[in-house]
Write an enzyme that holds these catalytic residues in place. Structure first.
Site, mmCIF file in Angstrom:
data_model
loop_
_atom_site.group_PDB
_atom_site.id
_atom_site.type_symbol
_atom_site.label_atom_id
_atom_site.label_comp_id
_atom_site.label_asym_id
_atom_site.label_seq_id
_atom_site.Cartn_x
_atom_site.Cartn_y
_atom_site.Cartn_z
ATOM 1 N N THR A 170 0.827 -1.207 0.000
ATOM 2 C CA THR A 170 0.000 0.000 0.000
ATOM 3 C C THR A 170 0.862 1.258 0.000
ATOM 4 O O THR A 170 2.051 1.221 0.326
ATOM 5 C CB THR A 170 -0.948 0.016 1.216
ATOM 6 O OG1 THR A 170 -0.185 0.027 2.416
ATOM 7 C CG2 THR A 170 -1.874 -1.187 1.205
ATOM 8 N N ASP A 171 0.231 2.354 -0.365
ATOM 9 C CA ASP A 171 0.935 3.631 -0.396
ATOM 10 C C ASP A 171 0.476 4.516 0.772
ATOM 11 O O ASP A 171 -0.271 4.063 1.645
ATOM 12 C CB ASP A 171 0.739 4.331 -1.746
ATOM 13 C CG ASP A 171 -0.711 4.658 -2.044
ATOM 14 O OD1 ASP A 171 -1.558 4.644 -1.128
ATOM 15 O OD2 ASP A 171 -1.009 4.937 -3.227
ATOM 16 N N GLN A 172 0.895 5.758 0.767
ATOM 17 C CA GLN A 172 0.578 6.681 1.852
ATOM 18 C C GLN A 172 -0.928 6.928 1.989
ATOM 19 O O GLN A 172 -1.421 7.260 3.051
ATOM 20 C CB GLN A 172 1.312 8.007 1.641
ATOM 21 C CG GLN A 172 1.218 8.949 2.821
ATOM 22 C CD GLN A 172 2.091 10.180 2.628
ATOM 23 O OE1 GLN A 172 2.703 10.362 1.597
ATOM 24 N NE2 GLN A 172 2.143 11.025 3.636
#
Length: 143
Positions: A15-17
């Site tokens: 996942t990203d931010q």
């Protein structure tokens, strides 16, 4: 038409931010789906490489519809969209745990000799695999 399904539990590292799966990770999931599809047909990509044949991606397209998040399980659906004995185009859908369409896409591949990277006709180098693709490709008369 054969459609292979592959379950992908979303890991935190994917996942990203924003808390959603980082866009490039869907490409890895497509590779996992493609490998599962090939194995479901009874073949093994690693064995093809041992025979000195590679299958590089020559085109790729991804369309993002809905995010997938950490803790969910996504399902990758993979099939042969088109095949002509030389090129193969795999189709993909990635489905959320709720059954919603998250991603659609395709990858197109050719086979090349490992030592020269020169294209080779898949129907000639692997007639059994060729026959299986002809049978299961989308809109085939037999599949």
């Amino acid at each position: 038409m054969l459609v292979a399904t592959t379950e992908i539990p979303v890991r935190y590292a994917e996942t990203d931010q924003m808390g959603v799966v980082y866009h490039a990770n869907y490409l890895i999931w497509m590779e996992l789906g493609r490998t599962a599809f090939i194995e479901e047909l009874g073949f093994n990509y690693a064995e093809l490489e041992k025979d000195g044949i590679l299958s590089p991606v020559i085109d790729i397209h991804v369309s993002y519809k809905k995010p997938v998040r950490y803790g969910e399980t996504a399902t990758v659906k993979t099939w042969v969209e088109a095949y002509d004995g030389f090129r193969v185009k795999y189709g993909y859908e990635i489905i959320t745990a709720e059954g919603e369409l998250a991603v659609t896409g395709f990858t197109e591949h050719v086979c090349v000799k490992k030592d020269s990277f020169r294209p080779v006709a898949f129907r000639r180098i692997h007639p059994t695999w060729h026959a299986a693709y002809e049978k299961v490709k989308k809109n085939s008369q037999e599949g």
